[in-house]
Motif scaffolding. Structure first.
Motif, mmCIF file in Angstrom:
data_model
loop_
_atom_site.group_PDB
_atom_site.id
_atom_site.type_symbol
_atom_site.label_atom_id
_atom_site.label_comp_id
_atom_site.label_asym_id
_atom_site.label_seq_id
_atom_site.Cartn_x
_atom_site.Cartn_y
_atom_site.Cartn_z
ATOM 1 N N UNK A 1 1.183 -1.422 -0.118
ATOM 2 C CA UNK A 1 -0.134 0.208 0.113
ATOM 3 C C UNK A 1 1.462 1.181 0.429
ATOM 4 N N UNK A 2 2.158 1.026 0.405
ATOM 5 C CA UNK A 2 2.720 2.620 0.766
ATOM 6 C C UNK A 2 4.207 2.350 0.125
ATOM 7 N N UNK A 3 4.997 2.989 0.369
ATOM 8 C CA UNK A 3 6.884 3.253 0.403
ATOM 9 C C UNK A 3 7.158 3.948 1.521
ATOM 10 N N UNK A 4 7.691 3.655 1.982
ATOM 11 C CA UNK A 4 8.597 4.841 2.668
ATOM 12 C C UNK A 4 10.448 4.804 2.117
ATOM 13 N N UNK A 5 10.114 6.356 1.628
ATOM 14 C CA UNK A 5 11.225 6.356 0.470
ATOM 15 C C UNK A 5 11.971 6.707 1.141
ATOM 16 N N UNK A 6 13.171 6.552 1.071
ATOM 17 C CA UNK A 6 14.495 7.672 1.815
ATOM 18 C C UNK A 6 15.703 7.075 1.587
ATOM 19 N N UNK B 1 13.920 16.103 3.509
ATOM 20 C CA UNK B 1 12.664 16.698 1.967
ATOM 21 C C UNK B 1 11.898 16.315 2.623
ATOM 22 N N UNK B 2 11.090 16.122 3.928
ATOM 23 C CA UNK B 2 9.396 15.685 3.751
ATOM 24 C C UNK B 2 8.754 16.937 3.374
ATOM 25 N N UNK C 1 3.005 15.907 -3.534
ATOM 26 C CA UNK C 1 1.264 15.050 -3.646
ATOM 27 C C UNK C 1 2.028 13.854 -2.479
ATOM 28 N N UNK C 2 3.271 14.016 -1.476
ATOM 29 C CA UNK C 2 3.375 12.779 -1.028
ATOM 30 C C UNK C 2 2.898 12.973 0.621
ATOM 31 N N UNK C 3 2.525 11.523 0.773
ATOM 32 C CA UNK C 3 1.386 11.258 1.812
ATOM 33 C C UNK C 3 1.614 11.602 3.861
ATOM 34 N N UNK C 4 3.122 12.206 3.916
ATOM 35 C CA UNK C 4 3.207 12.441 4.745
ATOM 36 C C UNK C 4 4.881 12.144 5.289
ATOM 37 N N UNK C 5 5.324 10.735 5.771
ATOM 38 C CA UNK C 5 6.869 11.381 6.672
ATOM 39 C C UNK C 5 6.591 10.052 7.342
ATOM 40 N N UNK C 6 7.607 8.980 7.924
ATOM 41 C CA UNK C 6 7.355 8.722 8.584
ATOM 42 C C UNK C 6 9.577 9.141 9.707
ATOM 43 N N UNK C 7 8.704 9.418 10.400
ATOM 44 C CA UNK C 7 10.302 10.467 10.775
ATOM 45 C C UNK C 7 11.329 10.639 11.731
ATOM 46 N N UNK C 8 12.533 10.815 12.343
ATOM 47 C CA UNK C 8 13.468 10.500 13.249
ATOM 48 C C UNK C 8 13.214 11.538 14.685
ATOM 49 N N UNK C 9 13.292 12.701 13.393
ATOM 50 C CA UNK C 9 13.612 14.100 14.132
ATOM 51 C C UNK C 9 11.944 14.850 14.726
ATOM 52 N N UNK C 10 11.028 13.566 14.329
ATOM 53 C CA UNK C 10 9.489 14.116 14.880
ATOM 54 C C UNK C 10 9.285 13.780 16.387
ATOM 55 N N UNK C 11 10.260 13.137 17.046
ATOM 56 C CA UNK C 11 9.826 12.184 17.918
ATOM 57 C C UNK C 11 10.859 13.221 19.385
ATOM 58 N N UNK C 12 11.070 14.049 18.058
ATOM 59 C CA UNK C 12 11.933 15.534 19.641
ATOM 60 C C UNK C 12 10.692 16.291 19.560
ATOM 61 N N UNK C 13 10.637 16.514 18.046
ATOM 62 C CA UNK C 13 9.749 18.295 18.049
ATOM 63 C C UNK C 13 8.055 17.688 17.409
ATOM 64 N N UNK D 1 1.597 21.803 5.301
ATOM 65 C CA UNK D 1 2.324 20.977 4.009
ATOM 66 C C UNK D 1 0.609 20.130 3.158
ATOM 67 N N UNK D 2 0.225 19.395 3.437
ATOM 68 C CA UNK D 2 -0.552 18.714 3.417
ATOM 69 C C UNK D 2 -1.936 19.679 3.124
#
Length: 292
Positions: free
Chosen positions: A161-166, A193-194, A201-213, A224-225
């Protein structure tokens, strides 16, 4: 899979000074994410250091997150390996009832051809009772999953259903967004680059920095959405320096030091990873003081 649109976080695994899993700290971190407006949680992704954990420790992390989350947010479980049979066996045997989807990394070290990548994920899709999110991270796997392979998998298997593109390649990300089937999620795996990916047109992010902030980063993605570009970029540039810092000396050493500064857990990592040095620790501390 609209529940996986927005901001997901790749949870760390906090360790005590004796290197055991710190379940109390993990519960605090889960609550910190939820209070900060995060949309979903990813358990035992690369950031969670599963490569240095045994089976019992992984089970402890999973049970702790499920309990702390208490059904409040969708959960995604990282199940990946360069041994295809190991992944399919786990998918067939594990209780996945608490999870919305699995995240599975492209095979690392073996350096398969694109056909090998396709066959690996074909086997996973056929074995998985849950939707599958592909994970392309050439910097760790030493091979790039090309858009054509992603499209082939997405069109052949409804549960992919999706891809985490890194890949760190915004052009490749835009090719994925342009050519994807309807409903397929292209999720950023690169914090820096999130926002450009979301605006493309991306769906969002699976993030590391978002954990901190979590408040700032999840709000940036939300804006953005909603195509509120100027407001979103204001938050992007507020956070940008910290993104460079947390990856400067390896992940998750950087983000764990942010958590230490926030009083959520110790900054303990397992070898072969080591803590950030004094210079970087000082810069991270100053940034946390400024933002928090």
């Amino acid at each position: 899979m609209q529940s996986l649109t927005g901001t997901g976080v790749a949870l760390i695994t906090p360790f005590k000074k004796d290197l055991s899993v710190d379940t109390e700290a993990l519960e605090r971190i889960v609550n910190y994410q939820i209070d900060g407006g995060i949309d979903y949680l990813v358990v035992l992704g690369t950031t969670g250091e599963p490569a240095t954990m045994d089976k019992d420790e992984k089970e402890l992390v999973i049970k702790t997150v499920i309990k702390a989350n208490n059904g409040r947010l969708p959960l995604v479980l990282g199940i990946g390996s360069n041994n295809t049979k190991e992944v399919t066996d786990e998918l067939k045997s594990r209780d996945l009832s608490a999870f919305t989807a699995i995240l599975s990394v492209s095979p690392y070290y073996n350096k398969p051809t694109q056909e090998g990548v396709y066959q690996h994920f074909k086997a996973i899709a056929e074995a998985s009772p849950l939707p599958v999110i592909l994970y392309n991270v050439p910097g760790r796997t030493a091979s790039n999953m090309l858009p054509e392979t992603v499209f082939r998998l997405a069109n052949d298997f409804k549960n992919i259903v999706g891809i985490k593109e890194a890949a760190g390649d915004i052009v490749q990300a835009m090719r994925l967004i342009q050519g994807k089937p309807d409903g397929f999620l292209v999720i950023s795996g690169d914090d820096m680059v999130t926002l450009p990916m979301v605006l493309a047109g991306g769906a969002g992010v699976i993030s590391v920095i978002a954990e901190g902030f979590p408040k700032q980063f999840s709000q940036m993605v939300k804006l953005g959405l909603e195509r509120k570009v100027d407001e979103a970029y204001k938050l992007h540039y507020l956070i940008a320096d910290s993104i460079d810092m947390i990856f400067e000396q390896g992940n998750p050493a950087g983000i764990k030091h942010i958590f230490k500064e926030l009083g959520l857990c110790e900054d303990v990592v397992r070898l072969p990873l080591v803590n950030v040095n004094a210079d970087l620790a000082g810069r991270i501390a100053a940034f946390v003081k400024k933002i928090a």
